[in-house]
Design a protein around this motif. Sequence first.
Motif, mmCIF file in Angstrom:
data_model
loop_
_atom_site.group_PDB
_atom_site.id
_atom_site.type_symbol
_atom_site.label_atom_id
_atom_site.label_comp_id
_atom_site.label_asym_id
_atom_site.label_seq_id
_atom_site.Cartn_x
_atom_site.Cartn_y
_atom_site.Cartn_z
ATOM 1 N N PRO A 16 85.398 5.000 -4.106
ATOM 2 C CA PRO A 16 83.978 5.787 -3.666
ATOM 3 C C PRO A 16 82.952 5.516 -2.652
ATOM 4 O O PRO A 16 83.433 5.085 -1.918
ATOM 5 C CB PRO A 16 82.773 4.909 -4.460
ATOM 6 N N ASN A 17 82.629 7.037 -2.115
ATOM 7 C CA ASN A 17 81.613 6.320 -1.180
ATOM 8 C C ASN A 17 81.037 5.179 -0.534
ATOM 9 O O ASN A 17 80.348 4.792 -1.511
ATOM 10 C CB ASN A 17 80.856 7.898 -0.087
ATOM 11 N N CYS A 18 80.427 5.008 1.372
ATOM 12 C CA CYS A 18 79.837 3.954 1.616
ATOM 13 C C CYS A 18 78.538 4.233 0.600
ATOM 14 O O CYS A 18 77.659 5.039 0.422
ATOM 15 C CB CYS A 18 80.018 3.919 2.748
ATOM 16 N N PRO A 19 77.973 2.992 0.169
ATOM 17 C CA PRO A 19 76.640 3.270 -0.973
ATOM 18 C C PRO A 19 75.369 3.043 0.581
ATOM 19 O O PRO A 19 74.293 4.110 0.560
ATOM 20 C CB PRO A 19 76.459 2.673 -1.319
ATOM 21 N N GLN A 20 75.898 2.956 1.726
ATOM 22 C CA GLN A 20 75.068 2.715 2.499
ATOM 23 C C GLN A 20 74.719 4.312 3.377
ATOM 24 O O GLN A 20 73.554 4.488 3.644
ATOM 25 C CB GLN A 20 75.544 1.620 3.337
ATOM 26 N N CYS A 21 75.896 4.778 4.134
ATOM 27 C CA CYS A 21 76.000 5.723 5.039
ATOM 28 C C CYS A 21 76.305 6.375 4.415
ATOM 29 O O CYS A 21 76.906 7.610 5.270
ATOM 30 C CB CYS A 21 76.806 4.904 6.252
ATOM 31 N N GLY A 22 77.407 6.305 3.262
ATOM 32 C CA GLY A 22 77.777 7.794 2.519
ATOM 33 C C GLY A 22 79.245 7.903 3.143
ATOM 34 O O GLY A 22 79.985 9.313 3.006
ATOM 35 N N SER A 23 80.007 7.257 3.941
ATOM 36 C CA SER A 23 81.433 7.161 5.071
ATOM 37 C C SER A 23 81.840 7.552 3.814
ATOM 38 O O SER A 23 82.544 6.700 2.776
ATOM 39 C CB SER A 23 81.272 5.936 5.469
ATOM 40 N N VAL A 24 83.453 8.246 4.095
ATOM 41 C CA VAL A 24 84.325 9.125 3.544
ATOM 42 C C VAL A 24 85.316 7.471 3.672
ATOM 43 O O VAL A 24 86.450 7.349 2.595
ATOM 44 C CB VAL A 24 84.685 10.330 2.898
ATOM 45 N N TYR A 25 85.883 6.887 4.710
ATOM 46 C CA TYR A 25 86.128 6.257 5.008
ATOM 47 C C TYR A 25 86.628 4.862 4.692
ATOM 48 O O TYR A 25 86.397 3.647 5.430
ATOM 49 C CB TYR A 25 86.423 5.962 6.561
ATOM 50 N N THR A 26 86.002 4.474 3.469
ATOM 51 C CA THR A 26 85.985 3.247 2.561
ATOM 52 C C THR A 26 87.517 2.512 2.190
ATOM 53 O O THR A 26 88.376 3.603 1.896
ATOM 54 C CB THR A 26 85.169 3.242 1.437
ATOM 55 N N TYR A 27 87.476 1.497 2.615
ATOM 56 C CA TYR A 27 88.994 0.681 1.717
ATOM 57 C C TYR A 27 89.019 -0.525 0.865
ATOM 58 O O TYR A 27 87.598 -1.187 1.307
ATOM 59 C CB TYR A 27 89.547 0.354 3.082
ATOM 60 N N GLU A 28 90.135 -0.713 0.689
ATOM 61 C CA GLU A 28 89.394 -1.834 -0.533
ATOM 62 C C GLU A 28 89.804 -2.825 0.785
ATOM 63 O O GLU A 28 91.228 -3.203 1.295
ATOM 64 C CB GLU A 28 90.275 -1.635 -1.616
ATOM 65 N N ASP A 29 89.306 -4.456 0.217
ATOM 66 C CA ASP A 29 89.814 -5.425 1.214
ATOM 67 C C ASP A 29 89.414 -6.255 0.154
ATOM 68 O O ASP A 29 88.881 -7.371 -0.058
ATOM 69 C CB ASP A 29 88.865 -6.033 1.922
ATOM 70 N N GLY A 30 90.763 -6.612 -1.064
ATOM 71 C CA GLY A 30 90.591 -7.669 -2.013
ATOM 72 C C GLY A 30 89.653 -6.898 -3.197
ATOM 73 O O GLY A 30 89.952 -6.326 -3.334
#
Length: 113
Positions: free
Chosen positions: A5-19
């Motif tokens: 999903p996009n960042c709920p804060q800024c809407g960025s699509v570059y989110t990644y999983e960390d654990g």
Amino acid sequence: MNELPNCPQCGSVYTYEDGAMLVCPECAHEWSLDAAGASSEDEKVVKDANGNVLTDGDTVTVIKDLKVKGSSSVLKIGTKVKNIRLVDGDHDIDCKIEGFGAMKLKSEFVRKA
Ligand SMILES: [Zn+2]
């Protein structure tokens, strides 16, 4: 396919999983995948009259006299019902009761024994 999903804060699509967390590299926001409302399978929870969770194989006690559909007999309060099976529907307990045979009950009218 596991679209993040996009960042709920800024809407960025570059989110990644960390654990178990999701991280946004643009605003450094971190949040958990669970909280993000990842549509997990909606497991239905069946509870008895006291709010105890019922599971397959449980023994329950009937807490009020129940008319048995299609017959004149009444399932008496206090009747023990062994080895219940949870099903979908208005009557969410499938069971076999001695002297009655197979029938369905509503979880709100039983108590976990
Ligand atoms: Zn962000």
